[in-house]
Design a protein around this motif. Structure first.
Motif, PDB file in Angstrom:
ATOM      1  N   ASN A   1       0.824  -1.214   0.000  1.00  8.33           N
ATOM      2  CA  ASN A   1       0.000   0.000   0.000  1.00  8.33           C
ATOM      3  C   ASN A   1       0.857   1.261   0.000  1.00  8.33           C
TER       4      ASN A   1
ATOM      5  N   LEU B   1       1.519   5.062  -2.405  1.00  7.88           N
ATOM      6  CA  LEU B   1       0.808   5.948  -3.324  1.00  7.88           C
ATOM      7  C   LEU B   1       1.039   5.583  -4.783  1.00  7.88           C
ATOM      8  N   GLN B   2       2.154   4.916  -5.043  1.00  9.68           N
ATOM      9  CA  GLN B   2       2.427   4.529  -6.422  1.00  9.68           C
ATOM     10  C   GLN B   2       1.386   3.544  -6.950  1.00  9.68           C
TER      11      GLN B   2
ATOM     12  N   GLN C   1       7.022   8.584  -3.505  1.00  7.40           N
ATOM     13  CA  GLN C   1       5.976   9.609  -3.630  1.00  7.40           C
ATOM     14  C   GLN C   1       5.729  10.358  -2.324  1.00  7.40           C
TER      15      GLN C   1
ATOM     16  N   CYS D   1     -10.360   1.127  -2.073  1.00 12.10           N
ATOM     17  CA  CYS D   1      -9.814   1.963  -3.147  1.00 12.10           C
ATOM     18  C   CYS D   1     -10.894   2.484  -4.087  1.00 12.10           C
TER      19      CYS D   1
ATOM     20  N   THR E   1       0.832   1.462   4.926  1.00 10.91           N
ATOM     21  CA  THR E   1       1.814   0.619   4.243  1.00 10.91           C
ATOM     22  C   THR E   1       2.333  -0.436   5.198  1.00 10.91           C
TER      23      THR E   1
END
Length: 297
Positions: free
Chosen positions: A19, A21-22, A91, A206, A220
């Motif tokens: 998890n 941002l990419q 990111q 999501c 993450t």
């Protein structure tokens, strides 16, 4: 993806990330380009990864560098032509991105050496994409959005075909459920502690909350010894960093079972922290879960 990698509508692209941002950036970029996304577990062994890439026919992959050495082992046995590599912190913005990547690579040594000739970095891909226009692709309900692979507990992992119709229907079903129970949320913040490469979090966290105008906070999963992916970072430490926000909670049974399995004093600490940070009415807290679990007082 279209101009540099030469990918066309229907081509498969594997996403092998936790998890970060990419993931949503690559996900929605791939879907807009008309590609079929193959979600790939970042814990896969070389044998498991080879099977999935060969079975799906993936021509491209976005892989986070902690698992790049696994891809190196089997790349030659697959149809993968384009490799995009990213670091966990890519990111997060400078200087945090540089610090996070440095610690993971050189202090914790969680990134094993790898050689992937022709691979490009994720941030470089974004820079290249700034100067070209999207070639619009006609996408219909029957078109395949995902090849979602099973866990392989009863044999080899099998790819389930999920069309755009399937995914839109799931999102609208969730929207209808929220409306049925008069759960009205304004700019909800969703704590996503579930892996997005699994269909459950992909749909429930999501995609579904985008329709509600939600803000997903990605938890993450930290890596330990580059092998075990888990929530070893205490939840209350993560929640404390949200400082002042009042997110709605997206949870799965696994997260609560972890709390229940903790020593009583630690579980009490986390429960107290939850109550302190999220002083919301019960109906305002949305628990997205699989089978019901019993929680004592």
């Amino acid at each position: 993806l279209q101009h540099e990698a030469g990918l066309k509508k229907g081509d498969r692209i594997a996403l092998m990330m936790p998890n970060v941002l990419q993931y949503p950036i690559a996900l929605f970029g791939a879907l807009r380009a008309g590609l079929t996304v193959v979600n790939t577990n970042p814990l896969y062994t070389a044998r498991e990864l080879e099977h999935q890439l060969r079975d799906s026919g993936a021509r491209a992959i976005v892989v986070f560098e902690n698992a790049a050495h696994v891809l190196e082992e089997i790349r030659g046995e697959t149809a993968v032509e384009t490799v995009i590599v990213t670091g966990i912190g890519d990111q997060l913005g400078f200087p945090k991105s540089a610090l996070v990547n440095f610690v993971l690579r050189h202090v914790k040594q969680l990134v094993k050496p790898f050689q992937l000739p022709g691979a490009v970095r994720f941030n470089e891909v974004l820079q290249q994409g700034k100067w070209v226009d999207l070639q619009r692709v006609e996408i219909g309900h029957p078109d395949i959005a995902f090849l979602q692979y099973t866990g392989g507990t009863t044999g080899v992992s099998k790819g389930a075909i999920l069309t755009h119709h399937n995914m839109v229907a799931n999102i609208l079903q969730t929207h209808a459920w929220l409306g049925q129970y008069d759960i009205k949320l304004e700019s909800p913040v969703i704590l996503c502690a579930l892996p997005l490469y699994h269909i459950y979090a992909l749909t429930s966290c999501c995609l579904s909350w985008l329709l509600e105008g939600g803000h997903n906070v990605l938890c993450t999963q930290a890596w330990k010894d580059s092998v075990k992916l888990g929530l070893h970072e205490p939840m209350f430490e993560f929640l404390r960093r949200l400082g002042g926000e009042t997110p709605e909670l997206a949870r799965a049974e696994a997260v609560w079972r972890r709390v229940l399995a903790m020593p009583p004093e630690q579980a009490l600490c986390i429960s107290t922290c939850l109550l302190r940070i999220f002083p919301l009415p019960l109906k305002k807290i949305v628990f997205m879960s699989s089978p019901p679990i019993s929680l004592t007082k």
